[in-house]
Write a protein that holds these residues in place. Structure first.
Motif, short mmCIF file in Angstrom:
data_model
loop_
_atom_site.label_atom_id
_atom_site.label_comp_id
_atom_site.label_asym_id
_atom_site.label_seq_id
_atom_site.Cartn_x
_atom_site.Cartn_y
_atom_site.Cartn_z
N ALA A 198 71.37 24.00 10.74
CA ALA A 198 71.77 25.33 10.25
C ALA A 198 71.93 26.30 11.41
N ARG A 199 70.99 26.26 12.32
CA ARG A 199 71.05 27.15 13.48
C ARG A 199 72.33 26.92 14.29
N GLU A 200 72.65 25.67 14.50
CA GLU A 200 73.84 25.34 15.29
C GLU A 200 75.13 25.70 14.56
N ALA A 201 75.08 25.73 13.22
CA ALA A 201 76.25 26.11 12.44
C ALA A 201 76.43 27.62 12.36
N GLY A 202 75.41 28.38 12.78
CA GLY A 202 75.52 29.82 12.76
C GLY A 202 74.76 30.50 11.64
N VAL A 203 73.95 29.75 10.90
CA VAL A 203 73.08 30.38 9.90
C VAL A 203 72.07 31.26 10.64
N GLU A 204 71.90 32.49 10.18
CA GLU A 204 70.94 33.40 10.82
C GLU A 204 69.51 33.00 10.44
N ILE A 205 68.62 33.02 11.42
CA ILE A 205 67.21 32.73 11.18
C ILE A 205 66.43 34.02 11.45
N TRP A 206 65.81 34.55 10.40
CA TRP A 206 65.03 35.79 10.52
C TRP A 206 63.55 35.46 10.48
N HIS A 207 62.79 36.20 11.27
CA HIS A 207 61.33 36.07 11.27
C HIS A 207 60.74 37.44 10.95
N MET A 208 60.04 37.53 9.82
CA MET A 208 59.54 38.81 9.32
C MET A 208 58.02 38.87 9.50
N ALA A 209 57.58 39.67 10.48
CA ALA A 209 56.15 39.83 10.74
C ALA A 209 55.54 40.79 9.73
N CYS A 210 54.27 40.57 9.41
CA CYS A 210 53.61 41.37 8.37
C CYS A 210 52.28 41.94 8.85
N ASP A 211 51.89 43.03 8.22
CA ASP A 211 50.53 43.56 8.33
C ASP A 211 49.83 43.18 7.03
N VAL A 212 48.70 42.48 7.16
CA VAL A 212 48.06 41.88 5.99
C VAL A 212 46.64 42.40 5.82
N LYS A 213 46.38 42.94 4.64
CA LYS A 213 45.05 43.33 4.21
C LYS A 213 44.80 42.65 2.86
N PRO A 214 43.56 42.55 2.42
CA PRO A 214 43.33 41.88 1.13
C PRO A 214 44.14 42.45 -0.02
N GLU A 215 44.24 43.77 -0.09
CA GLU A 215 44.89 44.40 -1.24
C GLU A 215 46.29 44.91 -0.94
N GLU A 216 46.76 44.73 0.28
CA GLU A 216 48.07 45.29 0.63
C GLU A 216 48.71 44.49 1.75
N VAL A 217 50.01 44.20 1.61
CA VAL A 217 50.77 43.47 2.62
C VAL A 217 52.11 44.16 2.80
N SER A 218 52.55 44.31 4.05
CA SER A 218 53.85 44.93 4.29
C SER A 218 54.54 44.25 5.46
N ILE A 219 55.86 44.20 5.40
CA ILE A 219 56.65 43.70 6.52
C ILE A 219 56.74 44.81 7.56
N ILE A 220 56.41 44.48 8.81
CA ILE A 220 56.38 45.50 9.86
C ILE A 220 57.38 45.22 10.98
N GLY A 221 58.07 44.11 10.93
CA GLY A 221 59.03 43.84 11.99
C GLY A 221 59.90 42.64 11.68
N ARG A 222 61.08 42.63 12.28
CA ARG A 222 62.01 41.51 12.11
C ARG A 222 62.56 41.10 13.46
N SER A 223 62.60 39.79 13.70
CA SER A 223 63.31 39.27 14.86
C SER A 223 64.35 38.28 14.36
N VAL A 224 65.51 38.29 14.99
CA VAL A 224 66.63 37.44 14.58
C VAL A 224 67.02 36.56 15.74
N GLU A 225 67.06 35.26 15.48
CA GLU A 225 67.47 34.34 16.54
C GLU A 225 68.95 34.57 16.87
N GLN A 226 69.24 34.64 18.14
CA GLN A 226 70.58 34.98 18.57
C GLN A 226 71.36 33.81 19.15
#
Length: 241
Positions: A198-226
């Motif tokens: 997929a990567r070689e065909a040009g499918v984008e690969i996203w990595h979504m970092a999170c901040d994690v607590k027991p009662e709350e989770v949020s996405i705090i960053g994205r990196s995209v393979e280029q």
């Protein structure tokens, strides 16, 4: 994203099968539902502190009162293992980002159902979301068990990309401090090969970092393979098959 309020803290004891676990709540044994059918062996160790959510409609056809949704891993903090959470997080992130003109969850493309149908400037975009909870030495790995469905989805996205359609594989990582995911070739070489294709065909690969607590989770960053540089790793995930 607020996960729940009033979570119950417990001690993990064992996991008789992939659907249920035995825990101690204030020293009293309780059988609970596990909201992740993956192995999670490096997370769910005897004595581990876990957090339980109580379903809004407890009872009914449910045989368990609580669901195990998060666990504490030494040196890493809280890891959310609810397999439904990554899609919910991604939906909120996509809506808040304003990056796409259309955000439609659970959309059909031919005979396949993808996690999201998106549009940008009138052009279609298809996305699959994968939740990564397997962490080794600060690095995320996916999957933690063979996934025929995951491999099929990646191959279908690759086929669409070769038709000129934009496609994305998004790894959501509900593990504090982990920002990137590698294919776990030791446990699923077919998925690793499909992701590289997929990567070689040009499918984008996203990595979504999170901040994690027991009662709350949020996405705090994205990196995209280029680039199409290989990112497959054969590092053992410390399972003991």
């Amino acid at each position: 994203m607020k996960i729940a309020s009033g979570l119950v803290s417990a001690e993990f004891v064992s996991r008789p099968n992939r659907f249920v676990a035995q825990v101690l709540i204030n020293g009293q044994p309780e059988t609970v539902h596990v909201k992740n059918t993956g192995r999670c062996r490096e997370i769910l160790q005897p004595g581990t502190r876990v957090w339980l959510g109580e379903p809004a409609a407890a009872g009914g056809s449910r045989k368990t009162r609580y669901s195990l949704i998060a666990a504490e891993k030494p040196g890493r903090g809280v890891i959310n293992i609810d397999s439904l959470l990554p899609n919910r997080l991604m939906k909120d992130w996509l809506a808040a980002s304003g990056e796409f003109d259309v955000v439609k969850p659970e959309a059909m493309c031919g005979g396949s159902r993808f996690d999201f149908y998106l549009e940008k400037d009138g052009r279609p975009v298809w996305m699959e979301v994968k939740g990564c909870t397997l962490e080794v030495d600060g690095q995320g790995f996916f999957p933690d068990a063979p996934t025929i469905r995951g491999t099929r989805h990646v191959r279908e996205l690759t086929a669409l990309r070769r038709q000129g359609i934009r496609t994305i594989v998004a790894f959501v990582i509900p593990v504090n401090g982990v920002t990137h995911v590698l294919a776990n070739a030791d446990h699923d070489p077919a998925f690793a090969a499909s992701l590289q294709e997929a990567r070689e065909a040009g499918v984008e690969i996203w990595h979504m970092a999170c901040d994690v607590k027991p009662e709350e989770v949020s996405i705090i960053g994205r990196s995209v393979e280029q680039s199409a540089q290989a990112m497959v790793c054969g590092k053992d995930s410390q399972d003991t098959d």
